[in-house]
Motif scaffolding. Structure first.
Motif: not given
Length: 301
Positions: A185-186, A193-194, A231-238, A291-292
């Motif tokens: 949960q971000f 999320h799973d 490392n790589f950047t993704i998008s989660v919940d905006g 958050f980490c």
């Protein structure tokens, strides 16, 4: 690709007396866990969550450790004092003969905090952290400074006020052969999320790493032998979420070693610096940081 950071952070139970533990002792214990597979397998059944809360006008770190033993589920609550050098702690352990709810006092900086909990109808998944049907609260003079769980209404009836708290860290050990799964949960009060990490390194000339969120591929790393850290950047919940990985030990180390993954929300990233400390408590974690989620992935060969 950016440089990979230096990252290697009533009556229902038996309640141990509150205790005070130095941060250096905790860090030493964490290092021991990281290097000892037997202890690591014991910690398979432990999840650590860290929150930033306000008490007496000062920001404090509160650490909740959820764990599971042969007897049942249990937890501990730790809160730092004003010096940030000491953790005041209580342990709540299950009993076979009593209910799973209660109230216990905790002394911090000469004030008394109340710890409330009800795990009577708590439901659990693969993790020792409850999924639903519970509450855990920390209160001071009728004000809740931390309240967890989905049974919040029952607890709020007994209090005057609910302070804002900030969830800053979750740390967990996961085990598997090819697949490593958890919940993530971000955003506070956001969707859960799973999260699934897929990686098969056994006997393959060109292993790859795949990260899925709710079954959807959000990251894929090929040529893993050459890209075992990155490392790589993704998008989660905006939100942009920076994913860091280190699977060197899976490829070149001992079969009893773990890989390391970190998922960090990115607002303000680069100002306070990335946090990926393997110690239990992020003592240097600055206010307003992101958050980490840190995962230690162990292979069941």
């Amino acid at each position: 690709m950016k440089d990979f950071p230096s990252c290697f952070g009533e009556n229902g139970v038996q309640v141990a007396d509150a205790s005070c533990t130095s941060a250096s002792s905790i860090s030493s214990a964490a290092a021991s866990i990281s290097n000892n597979v037997s202890k690591a397998r014991a910690s398979q059944n432990m999840v650590t969550c860290v929150y930033q809360c306000k008490l007496l006008g000062k920001s404090r770190l509160i650490i909740i450790n959820w764990s599971k033993s042969l007897v049942g589920h249990c937890f501990s609550v730790e809160i730092e004092d004003l010096s940030r050098k000491c953790l005041n702690r209580i342990d709540v352990k299950p009993s076979l003969f009593t209910k799973r709810r209660g109230l216990k006092s905790l002394q911090v900086d000469f004030v008394t905090l109340d710890v409330y909990w009800d795990l009577t109808n708590a439901k659990f998944g693969s993790s020792p952290e409850p999924v639903e049907g519970y509450y855990l609260g920390l209160g001071y003079k009728g004000e809740m400074i931390l309240l967890l769980g989905d049974l919040r209404k029952e607890m709020l009836k007994k209090t005057k006020h609910l302070s804002n708290s900030l969830r800053i860290l979750k740390r967990e050990h996961v085990f598997g052969k090819k697949f490593y799964v958890t919940k993530a949960q971000f955003k506070d009060n956001g969707p859960v999320h799973d999260l699934r990490i897929e990686c098969d390194t056994f006997g393959l000339d060109d292993p790859k790493l795949v990260v899925r969120m709710d079954s959807k591929i959000v990251m894929q790393v090929k040529n893993l032998v050459w890209k075992f850290r990155g490392n790589f950047t993704i998008s989660v919940d905006g939100l942009p979420v920076e994913v860091y990985w280190d699977v060197h030990e899976w490829l070149f180390g001992s079969t009893t070693s773990s890989a390391f993954f970190m998922f960090q929300t990115c607002p303000g990233y680069g100002k306070s610096g990335a946090f990926a400390d393997r110690s239990i408590v992020p003592w240097s974690y600055s206010q307003g940081s992101n958050f980490c989620l840190t995962l230690y992935a162990w292979r069941n060969d």
